[in-house]
Design a protein around this motif. Structure first.
Motif, mmCIF file in Angstrom:
data_model
loop_
_atom_site.group_PDB
_atom_site.id
_atom_site.type_symbol
_atom_site.label_atom_id
_atom_site.label_comp_id
_atom_site.label_asym_id
_atom_site.label_seq_id
_atom_site.Cartn_x
_atom_site.Cartn_y
_atom_site.Cartn_z
ATOM 1 N N VAL A 45 -1.227 -14.822 11.450
ATOM 2 C CA VAL A 45 -1.397 -13.375 11.602
ATOM 3 C C VAL A 45 -0.294 -12.628 10.850
ATOM 4 C CG1 VAL A 45 -1.429 -11.478 13.265
ATOM 5 C CG2 VAL A 45 -2.657 -13.584 13.776
ATOM 6 N N VAL A 46 0.930 -13.116 10.918
ATOM 7 C CA VAL A 46 2.032 -12.480 10.179
ATOM 8 C C VAL A 46 1.775 -12.568 8.677
ATOM 9 C CG1 VAL A 46 4.495 -12.645 9.626
ATOM 10 C CG2 VAL A 46 3.741 -12.796 12.001
ATOM 11 N N ALA A 47 1.314 -13.710 8.203
ATOM 12 C CA ALA A 47 0.981 -13.835 6.772
ATOM 13 C C ALA A 47 -0.186 -12.917 6.407
ATOM 14 C CB ALA A 47 0.641 -15.285 6.440
ATOM 15 N N GLY A 48 -1.132 -12.773 7.317
ATOM 16 C CA GLY A 48 -2.257 -11.866 7.079
ATOM 17 C C GLY A 48 -1.814 -10.417 6.983
ATOM 18 N N SER A 49 -0.726 -10.066 7.668
ATOM 19 C CA SER A 49 -0.233 -8.684 7.604
ATOM 20 C C SER A 49 0.231 -8.333 6.193
ATOM 21 C CB SER A 49 0.892 -8.466 8.602
ATOM 22 O OG SER A 49 2.075 -9.111 8.193
ATOM 23 N N VAL A 50 0.777 -9.305 5.493
ATOM 24 C CA VAL A 50 1.197 -9.076 4.108
ATOM 25 C C VAL A 50 -0.027 -8.790 3.239
ATOM 26 C CG1 VAL A 50 2.294 -10.135 2.095
ATOM 27 C CG2 VAL A 50 3.243 -10.512 4.366
ATOM 28 N N LEU A 51 -1.082 -9.565 3.425
ATOM 29 C CA LEU A 51 -2.303 -9.360 2.639
ATOM 30 C C LEU A 51 -2.967 -8.029 2.968
ATOM 31 C CD1 LEU A 51 -3.799 -12.964 2.750
ATOM 32 C CD2 LEU A 51 -2.592 -11.841 0.872
ATOM 33 N N VAL A 52 -2.991 -7.666 4.258
ATOM 34 C CA VAL A 52 -3.587 -6.387 4.665
ATOM 35 C C VAL A 52 -2.824 -5.230 4.027
ATOM 36 C CG1 VAL A 52 -3.882 -4.842 6.653
ATOM 37 C CG2 VAL A 52 -4.610 -7.210 6.809
ATOM 38 N N THR A 53 -1.506 -5.296 4.067
ATOM 39 C CA THR A 53 -0.683 -4.234 3.485
ATOM 40 C C THR A 53 -0.905 -4.143 1.985
ATOM 41 O OG1 THR A 53 0.971 -4.630 5.187
ATOM 42 C CG2 THR A 53 1.681 -3.367 3.272
ATOM 43 N N TRP A 54 -0.982 -5.280 1.322
ATOM 44 C CA TRP A 54 -1.167 -5.307 -0.133
ATOM 45 C C TRP A 54 -2.520 -4.713 -0.527
ATOM 46 C CZ3 TRP A 54 -2.992 -9.803 -3.495
ATOM 47 C CH2 TRP A 54 -2.717 -9.564 -4.831
ATOM 48 N N VAL A 55 -3.571 -5.100 0.172
ATOM 49 C CA VAL A 55 -4.908 -4.588 -0.140
ATOM 50 C C VAL A 55 -4.972 -3.078 0.093
ATOM 51 C CG1 VAL A 55 -7.323 -4.634 0.601
ATOM 52 C CG2 VAL A 55 -6.110 -6.776 0.206
ATOM 53 N N LEU A 56 -4.397 -2.608 1.189
ATOM 54 C CA LEU A 56 -4.383 -1.167 1.447
ATOM 55 C C LEU A 56 -3.555 -0.424 0.403
ATOM 56 C CD1 LEU A 56 -4.085 -1.050 5.325
ATOM 57 C CD2 LEU A 56 -5.999 -0.250 3.943
ATOM 58 N N HIS A 57 -2.457 -1.004 -0.029
ATOM 59 C CA HIS A 57 -1.633 -0.383 -1.071
ATOM 60 C C HIS A 57 -2.424 -0.261 -2.371
ATOM 61 C CE1 HIS A 57 1.847 0.589 -3.551
ATOM 62 N NE2 HIS A 57 1.436 -0.350 -4.376
ATOM 63 N N SER B 63 -5.574 -0.093 -2.713
ATOM 64 C CA SER B 63 -6.701 0.828 -2.585
ATOM 65 C C SER B 63 -6.254 2.284 -2.475
ATOM 66 C CB SER B 63 -7.564 0.447 -1.380
ATOM 67 O OG SER B 63 -6.846 0.598 -0.187
ATOM 68 N N GLY B 64 -4.949 2.527 -2.565
ATOM 69 C CA GLY B 64 -4.447 3.886 -2.616
ATOM 70 C C GLY B 64 -3.811 4.381 -1.336
ATOM 71 N N TRP B 65 -3.717 3.552 -0.310
ATOM 72 C CA TRP B 65 -3.127 3.986 0.953
ATOM 73 C C TRP B 65 -1.636 3.666 1.038
ATOM 74 C CZ3 TRP B 65 -5.412 7.639 3.292
ATOM 75 C CH2 TRP B 65 -6.792 7.736 3.248
ATOM 76 N N GLY B 66 -1.062 3.149 -0.029
ATOM 77 C CA GLY B 66 0.384 2.969 -0.135
ATOM 78 C C GLY B 66 0.880 3.915 -1.207
ATOM 79 N N LYS B 67 2.179 4.078 -1.316
ATOM 80 C CA LYS B 67 2.719 4.987 -2.314
ATOM 81 C C LYS B 67 3.797 4.290 -3.116
ATOM 82 C CE LYS B 67 1.998 8.926 0.686
ATOM 83 N NZ LYS B 67 2.641 9.865 1.585
ATOM 84 N N ALA B 68 4.039 4.829 -4.293
ATOM 85 C CA ALA B 68 5.096 4.299 -5.144
ATOM 86 C C ALA B 68 6.455 4.676 -4.567
ATOM 87 C CB ALA B 68 4.961 4.870 -6.551
ATOM 88 N N SER C 95 -3.177 7.629 -7.964
ATOM 89 C CA SER C 95 -2.661 6.979 -9.171
ATOM 90 C C SER C 95 -2.507 5.467 -8.990
ATOM 91 C CB SER C 95 -1.312 7.586 -9.565
ATOM 92 O OG SER C 95 -0.333 7.258 -8.597
ATOM 93 N N ALA C 96 -2.919 4.928 -7.852
ATOM 94 C CA ALA C 96 -2.734 3.502 -7.578
ATOM 95 C C ALA C 96 -3.582 2.628 -8.495
ATOM 96 C CB ALA C 96 -3.067 3.194 -6.123
ATOM 97 N N ARG C 97 -4.674 3.145 -8.998
ATOM 98 C CA ARG C 97 -5.546 2.343 -9.866
ATOM 99 C C ARG C 97 -4.827 1.925 -11.146
ATOM 100 N NH1 ARG C 97 -10.726 1.105 -9.760
ATOM 101 N NH2 ARG C 97 -11.139 2.538 -8.074
ATOM 102 N N GLU C 98 -3.947 2.788 -11.658
ATOM 103 C CA GLU C 98 -3.204 2.456 -12.876
ATOM 104 C C GLU C 98 -1.986 1.591 -12.573
ATOM 105 O OE1 GLU C 98 -3.808 5.928 -12.252
ATOM 106 O OE2 GLU C 98 -5.701 5.729 -13.306
ATOM 107 N N GLY C 99 -1.547 1.572 -11.341
ATOM 108 C CA GLY C 99 -0.365 0.804 -10.960
ATOM 109 C C GLY C 99 0.866 1.684 -10.927
ATOM 110 N N HIS C 100 1.746 1.388 -9.999
ATOM 111 C CA HIS C 100 2.982 2.144 -9.867
ATOM 112 C C HIS C 100 4.077 1.477 -10.700
ATOM 113 C CE1 HIS C 100 0.964 2.926 -5.868
ATOM 114 N NE2 HIS C 100 1.026 4.108 -6.435
#
Length: 124
Positions: free
Chosen positions: A46-58, A60-65, A82-87
């Motif tokens: 579950v802890v390892a899954g939290s990293v993947l969940v955070t990465w996928v949300l980031h 998809s635009g729900w994280g910020k640079a 602007s997440a599609r182009e990458g931070h």
């Protein structure tokens, strides 16, 4: 200077990842108390899954640079378009293959392609 200018992690991706990691830590702690390797392994998963969940949300635009943002982007529920182009400087975006290009003054994106050794030159 406002405290919200450098609010790294105060995003939907950050808070969701934190919640999943907290739940995984609780399961991990229960596994230690119960002396159960299976429950400990589940908590680690579950802890390892939290990293993947955070990465996928980031991605998809729900994280910020990291760094300063305009006032209209200070809210933690503001989606980053602007997440599609990458931070720039973002490890998560680099792992996804985003943000590798440089923008020239003309507006053209130049991507860095590593050169492969020429097979013909090494066979001579």
């Amino acid at each position: 200077m406002s405290a919200h200018q450098y609010d790294e992690g105060h995003t939907v991706a950050g808070w969701t990842g934190f919640a999943v990691a907290t739940a995984g830590s609780v399961v991990l702690g229960l596994g230690v108390v119960m002396v159960s390797a299976l429950v400990v392994a589940g908590g680690l998963a579950v802890v390892a899954g939290s990293v993947l969940v955070t990465w996928v949300l980031h991605l998809s635009g729900w994280g910020k640079a990291p760094g300063r943002r305009p006032r209209e982007q200070w809210g933690w529920r503001t989606r980053d378009l602007s997440a599609r182009e990458g931070h720039p400087g973002c490890v998560g975006c680099r792992l996804a293959g985003r943000g590798r290009g440089r923008v020239r003054e003309s507006g053209v994106v130049v991507t860095a392609v590593p050169s492969a050794p020429a097979a013909a030159e090494t066979s001579r």
